[in-house]
Design a protein around this motif. Structure first.
Motif, short mmCIF file in Angstrom:
data_model
loop_
_atom_site.label_atom_id
_atom_site.label_comp_id
_atom_site.label_asym_id
_atom_site.label_seq_id
_atom_site.Cartn_x
_atom_site.Cartn_y
_atom_site.Cartn_z
N GLY A 43 0.83 -1.10 0.01
CA GLY A 43 -0.07 -0.03 -0.09
C GLY A 43 0.75 1.33 0.08
O GLY A 43 0.58 2.19 -0.67
N LEU A 44 1.93 1.28 0.64
CA LEU A 44 2.81 2.43 0.86
C LEU A 44 3.49 2.79 -0.36
O LEU A 44 3.62 3.94 -0.85
CB LEU A 44 3.99 2.07 1.90
N TRP A 45 3.87 1.46 -1.23
CA TRP A 45 4.47 1.94 -2.62
C TRP A 45 3.31 2.46 -3.50
O TRP A 45 3.65 3.52 -4.12
CB TRP A 45 4.76 0.48 -3.32
N LYS A 46 2.22 1.88 -3.18
CA LYS A 46 1.24 2.45 -4.15
C LYS A 46 1.01 3.90 -4.05
O LYS A 46 0.65 4.66 -4.83
CB LYS A 46 -0.07 1.55 -4.11
N MET A 47 0.77 4.33 -2.79
CA MET A 47 0.54 5.48 -2.24
C MET A 47 1.71 6.59 -3.01
O MET A 47 1.28 7.81 -3.46
CB MET A 47 0.47 5.48 -0.83
N PHE A 48 2.84 6.11 -2.64
CA PHE A 48 4.25 6.99 -2.92
C PHE A 48 4.16 7.16 -4.66
O PHE A 48 4.44 8.25 -5.30
CB PHE A 48 5.24 6.72 -2.61
N HIS A 49 3.83 6.13 -5.59
CA HIS A 49 3.77 6.42 -6.73
C HIS A 49 2.43 7.07 -7.14
O HIS A 49 2.62 7.91 -8.19
CB HIS A 49 3.41 4.88 -7.51
N TYR A 50 1.58 6.92 -6.52
CA TYR A 50 0.19 7.72 -6.99
C TYR A 50 0.66 9.17 -6.57
O TYR A 50 0.39 10.22 -7.57
CB TYR A 50 -0.78 7.30 -5.77
N LEU A 51 1.57 9.50 -5.60
CA LEU A 51 1.77 10.71 -5.13
C LEU A 51 2.56 11.57 -6.12
O LEU A 51 2.41 12.44 -6.67
CB LEU A 51 2.20 11.19 -3.79
N THR A 52 3.75 10.75 -6.50
CA THR A 52 4.78 11.32 -7.68
C THR A 52 3.99 11.56 -8.98
O THR A 52 3.83 12.62 -9.38
CB THR A 52 5.88 10.35 -7.91
N VAL A 53 3.16 10.60 -9.36
CA VAL A 53 2.22 10.89 -10.74
C VAL A 53 1.40 12.15 -10.41
O VAL A 53 1.47 12.91 -11.41
CB VAL A 53 1.42 9.47 -10.91
N ASN A 54 0.70 12.27 -9.17
CA ASN A 54 -0.24 13.35 -9.35
C ASN A 54 0.26 14.36 -8.97
O ASN A 54 -0.30 15.69 -9.55
CB ASN A 54 -1.35 13.09 -8.11
N VAL A 55 1.59 14.61 -8.24
CA VAL A 55 2.28 15.95 -8.21
C VAL A 55 2.44 16.34 -9.58
O VAL A 55 2.45 17.55 -10.14
CB VAL A 55 3.24 15.62 -7.30
N ALA A 56 2.95 15.54 -10.46
CA ALA A 56 3.42 15.70 -11.79
C ALA A 56 2.27 16.05 -12.74
O ALA A 56 2.23 17.27 -13.59
CB ALA A 56 4.06 14.48 -12.33
N GLU A 57 1.26 15.45 -12.58
CA GLU A 57 -0.01 15.95 -13.40
C GLU A 57 -0.43 17.17 -12.91
O GLU A 57 -0.82 17.91 -13.83
CB GLU A 57 -0.83 14.80 -12.98
N VAL A 58 -0.78 17.21 -11.79
CA VAL A 58 -1.22 18.92 -11.24
C VAL A 58 -0.55 19.92 -11.64
O VAL A 58 -0.87 20.86 -12.03
CB VAL A 58 -1.78 18.79 -9.79
N ASN A 59 0.95 19.70 -11.63
CA ASN A 59 1.72 20.77 -11.87
C ASN A 59 2.54 20.79 -13.06
O ASN A 59 3.37 21.34 -13.31
CB ASN A 59 2.84 20.96 -10.80
N ALA A 60 1.77 19.97 -14.09
CA ALA A 60 2.68 20.02 -15.48
C ALA A 60 2.74 21.17 -16.08
O ALA A 60 4.04 21.37 -16.69
CB ALA A 60 1.40 19.20 -16.46
N LYS A 61 2.03 22.33 -15.58
CA LYS A 61 2.30 23.44 -16.44
C LYS A 61 2.88 24.53 -15.20
O LYS A 61 3.38 25.69 -15.64
CB LYS A 61 1.10 24.33 -16.98
N ASN A 62 3.31 24.05 -14.23
CA ASN A 62 3.72 24.76 -13.31
C ASN A 62 5.21 24.70 -13.03
O ASN A 62 5.51 23.67 -12.26
CB ASN A 62 3.18 24.65 -11.75
N ARG A 63 6.19 25.38 -13.51
CA ARG A 63 7.58 25.22 -13.75
C ARG A 63 8.26 25.47 -12.20
O ARG A 63 9.22 25.12 -12.08
CB ARG A 63 8.22 26.06 -14.84
N SER A 64 7.54 26.00 -11.48
CA SER A 64 8.23 26.52 -10.13
C SER A 64 8.06 25.21 -9.12
O SER A 64 8.46 25.17 -7.94
CB SER A 64 7.70 27.94 -9.54
N THR A 65 7.34 24.38 -9.38
CA THR A 65 7.08 23.18 -8.44
C THR A 65 8.44 22.55 -8.10
O THR A 65 9.03 22.14 -9.11
CB THR A 65 6.10 22.34 -8.86
#
Ligand code: FAD
Length: 524
Positions: A388-410
């Motif tokens: 579960g922890l692996w899945k949660m962290f994969h989810y987080l890396t992907v979603n941080v990337a998705e939400v901030n795709a256009k936000n270069r300062s992240t």
């Protein structure tokens, strides 16, 4: 009494402790207790358990002097006890001396943790000898070396029924003498001592053969040198037993392996449905991992400050912003995050309490029962939380990337840093944590320069762990570890020469771990 819990059951010679029987067993006991505090989902604990069982069988003959026990900290009911005893990593071995009393700052003696059953036995013997050197451990037979320069005194303190003394002479580095003392202690007719070869006066007064030398001495102090078939513990015990045959001596029962290695309980197969959805992400697994993490791992930390607090803040920040929960859930995570931001010292159990209160409330904070679905193993020791922890962290890396795709300062390492700090300071599987930290340096986590590279970095790191664990004892036979994603699921992810096409892998990960593709099966 408890028949079975976590990694042990009644067929093992390991005594099963729980929060309910711990105090009455360990405190004020007339024997010492050697307790393994473990965590049934921790791969290292699973690999460790066989050696602990072998060890317990091996020293079964000493169990009136020292109990070999285990307590599962992953069980909800035992959690408070493990927190009170400050068990922060697993497996954790503690020695509680006879007559142990509960008092502040007395959590037993933290033992060295070896690998094999023999290591555990040696470590235990060393502790007992040390106890007696310090004037404790009076319920054990005399475990100190025989330092007299003649055999006079070898029967000192022996009861009248004792007819023979066993004397082993060996190098100071060997533990065979003290082990035989323990093995023979239950015979009412034998006393047993050992001397070191550097007791030269004594050694030169005795016949000699290859080391270790084993003698049987009668009350007239006549030494007979025995020649065992093998100079290990069993060989020497056999030689003594053979020599005393027909002499009306009670010899201890052979303590070795009387247990048949019976099969563990029936394994419960997971549903086909879930098995066929392996590359799916279930809300239930993410929530269960989150709750376990905050209630149990963060909740076990007493005072969180300094670097550990920074790690907690980073973790909570990413959770509050990206973890998939409804409004109430998000509010709670934000509240916990602000609490950690403004305090210099955070008590872990305050956070655990907030989660528990939220679970008890009627307003909807969590949407699923606290159970595993995609991370459900084919038997309880497999998968679960680390999955579960692996899945949660994969989810987080992907979603941080998705939400901030256009936000270069992240910060490109936002999610990775949160994970790195969490694993370092809170993840209960200490050895996993060490591996992960080593890997973070070797794979240059600090050099990750984009949000998408962070997704790929974690994918590669996870694959390295999969590769290492493939075929390991901790592998769920129903869910073999392999390089991810499997060819059948993503043909394009591999080039014709079998190397990875990282662009395709990235697409695959983004699809699989995207918030829109989460399965709400079993959720409200
Ligand atoms: P897991 O490896 O837990 O994977 C869970 C799910 O993630 C899989 O079912 C699959 O859907 C998906 N997945 C698999 N690989 C990838 C990938 N490369 N990229 C994206 N998604 C993927 N155990 C040890 O014994 N030794 C260790 O050193 C160790 N280190 C660990 C470090 C961390 C940070 C974590 C979280 C766990 C670690 N573990 C370690 C536990 C181990 O990695 C597994 O989590 C555990 O054995 C359960 O395995 P599993 O079969 O459920 O699959």
């Amino acid at each position: 009494s408890v028949d079975s819990q976590g990694l042990y059951n009644q067929k093992d010679n390991v005594e099963i402790l729980t929060a309910t029987n711990f105090k009455q067993s360990v405190t004020n006991s007339n024997r010492a207790w050697l307790v393994e505090f473990y965590n049934s989902w921790c791969g290292f604990c699973q690999r460790f358990a066989p050696s602990w069982k072998d060890f317990a069988s091996d020293v079964k003959g000493w169990s009136d002097l020292v109990a070999v026990a285990a307590l599962d900290c992953a069980s909800e009911a035992n959690h408070g006890l493990c927190r009170d005893y400050e068990i922060m990593s697993y497996p954790n071995l503690r020695y509680f001396r006879e007559g142990f009393q509960e008092e502040p700052n007395n959590y037993g003696f933290a033992m060295h943790r070896g690998v094999t059953a023999e290591d555990h036995r040696h470590d235990l013997v060393k502790v007992i000898v040390n106890e007696q050197t310090l004037g404790r451990g009076a319920h054990f037979p005399n475990m100190l070396p025989f330092t007299s320069n003649s055999l006079d005194g070898i029967f000192e303190g022996a009861a009248p029924a004792v007819q023979y003394a066993i004397l082993t002479v060996h190098e100071p580095t060997s533990l065979i003498g003290p082990e035989l003392v323990l093995d023979l202690h239950s015979s009412p007719n034998i006393t047993s001592r050992y001397a070191f070869t550097n007791n030269t006066k004594l050694a030169s007064s005795l016949p000699s053969g290859p080391l270790p030398n084993l003698f049987i001495i009668n009350r007239s102090l006549h030494p007979v040198l025995l020649v065992p078939k093998s100079y290990d513990r069993q060989g020497m015990l056999d030689a003594i037993e053979q020599n005393l045959k027909g002499k009306d001596i009670v010899f201890p029962k052979n303590p070795h392996k009387t247990n048949d290695e019976a099969e563990d309980e029936e394994k419960q197969p997971p549903s086909y449905l879930v098995q066929n959805m392996q590359d799916s992400v279930f809300q239930m697994d993410l929530e269960t991992a989150l709750r376990y993490s905050l209630k149990r791992e963060v909740g076990s930390s007493k005072e969180i400050s300094g670097e550990k607090l920074t790690a907690l803040r980073n973790y909570l920040e990413v959770l509050a912003d990206y973890f998939p929960l409804g409004l109430n859930g998000k509010k709670l995570l934000k509240q916990i995050h602000s609490m950690a931001q403004i305090s210099q010292v955070v008590q872990g159990n305050e956070i655990g309490k907030l989660i528990k209160e939220a679970e008890a409330e009627s307003r909807q904070v969590f949407s699923t029962p606290q159970k595993w679905l995609g991370c459900q193993g084919s038997s309880p020791e497999f998968r679960g939380y680390p999955c579960g922890l692996w899945k949660m962290f994969h989810y987080l890396t992907v979603n941080v990337a998705e939400v901030n795709a256009k936000n270069r300062s992240t910060n490109p390492r936002l999610a990775l840093q949160a994970m790195h700090g969490y694993v370092k300071h809170f993840f209960g599987c200490a050895d996993c944590s060490e591996h992960f930290q080593e890997m973070a340096i070797r794979r240059k986590i600090e050099a990750v320069a984009s949000l998408e590279d962070a997704v790929l970095w974690l994918w590669q790191a996870h694959n390295e762990v999969n590769k290492r664990l493939s075929g390991d004892l901790t592998e769920d036979p129903k869910f073999p570890k392999m390089e991810f994603p499997d060819k059948r699921n993503c043909q394009r992810c591999r080039n014709p020469d079998e190397s990875w096409d990282s662009g395709e892998v990235l697409k695959y990960l983004k699809r699989m771990y995207s918030s829109v593709n989460i399965h709400y099966m079993g959720a409200d």
